[in-house]
Design an enzyme around this catalytic site. Structure first.
Site, PDB file in Angstrom:
ATOM      1  N   ARG A  51       0.849  -1.199   0.000  1.00 30.14           N
ATOM      2  CA  ARG A  51       0.000   0.000   0.000  1.00 30.14           C
ATOM      3  C   ARG A  51       0.874   1.236   0.000  1.00 30.14           C
ATOM      4  O   ARG A  51       1.949   1.245   0.585  1.00 30.14           O
ATOM      5  CB  ARG A  51      -0.855   0.036   1.268  1.00 30.14           C
ATOM      6  CG  ARG A  51      -1.673  -1.205   1.463  1.00 30.14           C
ATOM      7  CD  ARG A  51      -2.312  -1.189   2.853  1.00 30.14           C
ATOM      8  NE  ARG A  51      -2.913  -2.482   3.136  1.00 30.14           N
ATOM      9  CZ  ARG A  51      -3.489  -2.802   4.283  1.00 30.14           C
ATOM     10  NH1 ARG A  51      -3.548  -1.904   5.261  1.00 30.14           N
ATOM     11  NH2 ARG A  51      -4.018  -3.998   4.458  1.00 30.14           N
ATOM     12  N   ASP A  53       0.332   5.331   1.168  1.00 31.41           N
ATOM     13  CA  ASP A  53      -0.613   6.167   1.908  1.00 31.41           C
ATOM     14  C   ASP A  53      -1.230   7.242   1.012  1.00 31.41           C
ATOM     15  O   ASP A  53      -0.698   7.550  -0.060  1.00 31.41           O
ATOM     16  CB  ASP A  53       0.108   6.873   3.072  1.00 31.41           C
ATOM     17  CG  ASP A  53       0.669   5.898   4.083  1.00 31.41           C
ATOM     18  OD1 ASP A  53       0.048   4.840   4.304  1.00 31.41           O
ATOM     19  OD2 ASP A  53       1.730   6.198   4.663  1.00 31.41           O
ATOM     20  N   TYR A 111      12.472   3.865  -1.885  1.00 30.37           N
ATOM     21  CA  TYR A 111      11.657   5.071  -1.808  1.00 30.37           C
ATOM     22  C   TYR A 111      12.539   6.306  -1.945  1.00 30.37           C
ATOM     23  O   TYR A 111      13.718   6.280  -1.566  1.00 30.37           O
ATOM     24  CB  TYR A 111      10.955   5.171  -0.448  1.00 30.37           C
ATOM     25  CG  TYR A 111       9.726   4.315  -0.287  1.00 30.37           C
ATOM     26  CD1 TYR A 111       8.478   4.783  -0.705  1.00 30.37           C
ATOM     27  CD2 TYR A 111       9.780   3.060   0.303  1.00 30.37           C
ATOM     28  CE1 TYR A 111       7.336   4.014  -0.544  1.00 30.37           C
ATOM     29  CE2 TYR A 111       8.648   2.277   0.471  1.00 30.37           C
ATOM     30  CZ  TYR A 111       7.427   2.772   0.045  1.00 30.37           C
ATOM     31  OH  TYR A 111       6.294   2.016   0.206  1.00 30.37           O
ATOM     32  N   ARG A 200       8.627   7.298   6.077  1.00 31.11           N
ATOM     33  CA  ARG A 200       8.328   8.660   6.532  1.00 31.11           C
ATOM     34  C   ARG A 200       8.866   8.913   7.934  1.00 31.11           C
ATOM     35  O   ARG A 200       9.254  10.035   8.266  1.00 31.11           O
ATOM     36  CB  ARG A 200       6.823   8.909   6.475  1.00 31.11           C
ATOM     37  CG  ARG A 200       6.303   9.056   5.040  1.00 31.11           C
ATOM     38  CD  ARG A 200       4.810   8.849   4.942  1.00 31.11           C
ATOM     39  NE  ARG A 200       4.077   9.814   5.733  1.00 31.11           N
ATOM     40  CZ  ARG A 200       2.751   9.755   5.926  1.00 31.11           C
ATOM     41  NH1 ARG A 200       2.041   8.769   5.382  1.00 31.11           N
ATOM     42  NH2 ARG A 200       2.150  10.665   6.657  1.00 31.11           N
TER      43      ARG A 200
END
Lengths: 247, 247
Positions: A51, A53, A111, A200
């Site tokens: 997933r 966000d 990422y 994050r």
């Protein structure tokens, strides 16, 4: 005949309620399934590598689905891009066997997180793609990445809402590099897997180091403490982009 | 006491109906006047250096307004940014006398136009900021700029809808340079002034050269012909950005 299709996807996460289908709001998975049902006149499940966000972007999300047998030779990039909204693009596709699974076959992910590190001004054109932190000590941040790379229990960087119990992950590499504009700095993070909002949370800890509000020793003890409550608040979604999934 | 305030503005033109106040739709000028009326409780006119079309961006638009006398010491960047939508930002402000006029004092303007010149894929995150042309012969385009620089009657590049009769302008410089991503090329155009949609029409002509659909000699004769109907269709608004106004 047991065909599976693997997609490489890019999307602008702005305005989407994340990857996973929700009761309310637009989602990336939802838009893909809608597009497939238009093309195939059948309900088809799409599986993502994981997933993302709400507000998180992708340049290399990977997903798979099993098309009905008569859709064997469809050029899926062109077919899907013709019906998907412009903020979601199929960059590439490949036919594969059913041993491939977008989520379970993934071995590593990369990422990027983009920071706007200029103080005096800000480009509104970049507001959905960066976290405007202002000036940071980038050298201290790069130095602090040494606490993060390698295999660690990253429980301190996992947000609530998953049933995962094994919180050990291996961060292979963290690199600070220039971004799209001279005012931007990109934090690149590669790991064998990421806990919920771990990318994050790593970035927000590094930003605290860059603001000189957290020392490298304190970061180390936060990781060792395994307590989410002791780590800095989660960085905004908009700076994050899923760049690559390795299989 | 005859105070005037000069603003330097950046905006993401996506979703706006251009600079100038319209009966319908959001505009940059309209949002600025709304913000000023909230701050000053008075109706205040904002004058821009020129209009930008719907979807056109800015990193260096200049505007002025005359605040009521009791608002002499307002920090206008912070005051306006606190009430403006996030897509419009005041980068800087200065107090000036009333001889300064954002439009009539302008001596030159610089625009950028961003082209996505990669063929195989496209980043959806950039869709509101680039024209996705695919591969172009950039050398031929740079070569063709020699027809455009200098003083010319640019009637062939002026769209209908203005009452301007003097269509001679001086293009000081046109430069092709790398953009935010390695897949982007930016056309920088500096001129003493631009006719209606002249920047977008210059870019569309250069793109036709880059596609080898227009030779340098043909471009020259289009300019000499002074006939809008003979020049290529206007390039999309989204690639254009007003970068700088010189006074």
């Amino acid at each position: 005949m047991d065909m599976r299709v693997r997609l490489t996807l890019a999307y602008d996460g702005t305005g989407y309620n994340g990857w996973q289908i929700q009761k309310d709001g637009l989602t990336i998975q939802g838009e893909l399934e809608k597009a497939l049902s238009r093309i195939c006149s059948a309900s088809i499940r799409v599986h993502g590598s994981g997933r993302t966000d709400a507000g998180v972007h992708a340049l290399g999300q990977v997903a798979h689905f099993d098309p009905p047998p008569k859709f064997l030779n469809v050029p899926w990039n062109r077919a899907l891009n013709a019906v998907l909204p412009p903020g979601i693009r199929v960059l590439d596709f490949a036919r594969t066997d059913r041993k491939f699974h977008a989520r379970f076959s993934a071995r590593a992910k990369q990422y990027s997180y983009t920071l706007w590190t200029q103080g005096a001004f800000f480009y509104p054109q970049r507001r959905n793609f960066v976290w405007n932190t202002g000036p940071l000590d980038l050298e201290a941040m790069q130095e602090a990445t040494t606490c993060l790379t390698g295999s660690h229990d990253f429980n301190c960087f996992m947000n609530k809402g998953t049933e995962i119990t094994d919180t050990i992950r291996t961060v292979r590499n963290i690199l600070l590099a220039p971004g799209f504009t001279p005012q931007e700095t990109v934090v690149w993070i590669q790991a064998d897997g990421f806990l919920k909002q771990m990318a994050r949370n790593i970035v927000s800890a590094l930003v605290q180091v860059g603001r000189k509000k957290l020392s490298q020793a304190e970061l180390k003890s936060i990781i060792q403490g395994r307590d989410r409550a002791l780590a800095p608040a989660t960085a905004p979604a908009r700076g994050l982009c899923l760049e690559h999934v390795t299989y």
